[in-house]
Design an enzyme around this catalytic site. Structure first.
Site, PDB file in Angstrom:
ATOM      1  N   GLY A 182     -12.012  -3.102  18.003  1.00  0.00           N
ATOM      2  CA  GLY A 182     -10.633  -3.540  18.125  1.00  0.00           C
ATOM      3  C   GLY A 182     -10.423  -4.698  19.094  1.00  0.00           C
ATOM      4  N   ASP A 183     -11.277  -4.820  20.079  1.00  0.00           N
ATOM      5  CA  ASP A 183     -11.260  -5.969  20.998  1.00  0.00           C
ATOM      6  C   ASP A 183     -12.714  -6.301  21.313  1.00  0.00           C
ATOM      7  OD1 ASP A 183     -10.801  -7.945  22.813  1.00  0.00           O
ATOM      8  OD2 ASP A 183      -9.763  -6.697  24.286  1.00  0.00           O
TER       9      ASP A 183
END
Length: 256
Positions: A181-182
């Site tokens: 996600g990041d």
């Protein structure tokens, strides 16, 4: 999110009272500040000889001031508690809020960030470790058991109306995985031999096409190391670049 996500503080930092309480007798060192005002502090027992950048013997506190909804530490705590059963990520020790802000306390985990000065000096090694680490995460975390989503529909729903109108055509899903996600370079940790050891900053972890991670992780190589390291990243992951999916997911990242 912008391309400059965080950096080590270069000016004096006031340690919040909550962080001092959590530290007890430990030494407190500010190690990271993001663009939204959140801070990360390293708590080191007095006299500990843990080398700089190696997190295994320490604790870490993320702290965000009140009124910063973009930084959801509860979301990160929930995702860490789920993911730690399957892959190396920090273990949650405490979390909470008070009038001043919110905090998340985690146990240290061995490894140094891929943007530690040592790895900035050896960017191809770092790029390979990031690729190998993402492949291990994607192959290990169980999609069917993951209660979180990072899919396009969920991400688009959080955009402004103007940004939603500029998303464009969504490519077909290649392979659903549990995405980081990041996945930017700082969020992979490496050991002394240049092998990935763990992942950090998982507040956006969720099920999505693997290219949502691959496009952004490879994007971040340029921001952190300069041009020319994407081939090493994709080789270590074990996949050829997909220009259409890379373009879409980088565009979606920039819109966010």
């Amino acid at each position: 999110m912008s391309r400059v996500l965080a950096a080590a503080p270069s000016d004096p930092v006031v340690v919040p009272e909550r962080v001092r309480r959590l530290a007890g007798d430990d030494d407190v060192t500010p190690v990271w500040r993001n663009e939204l005002g959140g801070l990360t502090f390293r708590l080191t027992p007095p006299g500990a000889a843990t080398p700089v950048g190696i997190a295994g013997g320490d604790r870490y506190v993320k702290w965000v001031p009140s009124g910063t909804p973009e930084l959801d530490l509860d979301a990160e705590a929930e995702r860490l508690a789920w993911a730690v059963r399957y892959t190396p990520v920090p273990r949650v020790l405490d979390r909470g809020t008070d009038d001043a802000g919110a905090w998340l306390l985690t146990a240290g985990i061995p490894g140094a960030s891929a943007v530690d000065p040592r790895w900035l000096a050896h960017p191809e090694t770092a790029a390979r470790a990031i690729g190998a680490g993402l492949r291990a995460m994607h192959d290990t975390l169980p999609v069917g058991d993951c209660p979180f989503s990072w899919g396009v529909a969920d991400r688009v729903a959080r955009l402004s109306p103007d940004a939603r109108a500029r998303v464009g055509d969504v490519p077909d899903v290649d392979r659903l995985v549990v995405c980081h996600g990041d996945p930017c370079a700082p969020n992979t940790l490496l050991d002394d031999g240049g092998r990935w050891t763990a992942h950090v900053d998982l507040d956006a972890l969720g099920v999505a096409d693997r290219w949502a991670d691959l496009a952004v992780a490879s994007y971040s190589l340029e921001w952190n190391y300069g041009d020319g390291y994407e081939p090493a990243f994709f080789d270590a992951y074990g996949i050829a670049p997909d220009a259409e999916r890379i373009a879409f997911y980088r565009h979606l990242w920039d819109l966010g």
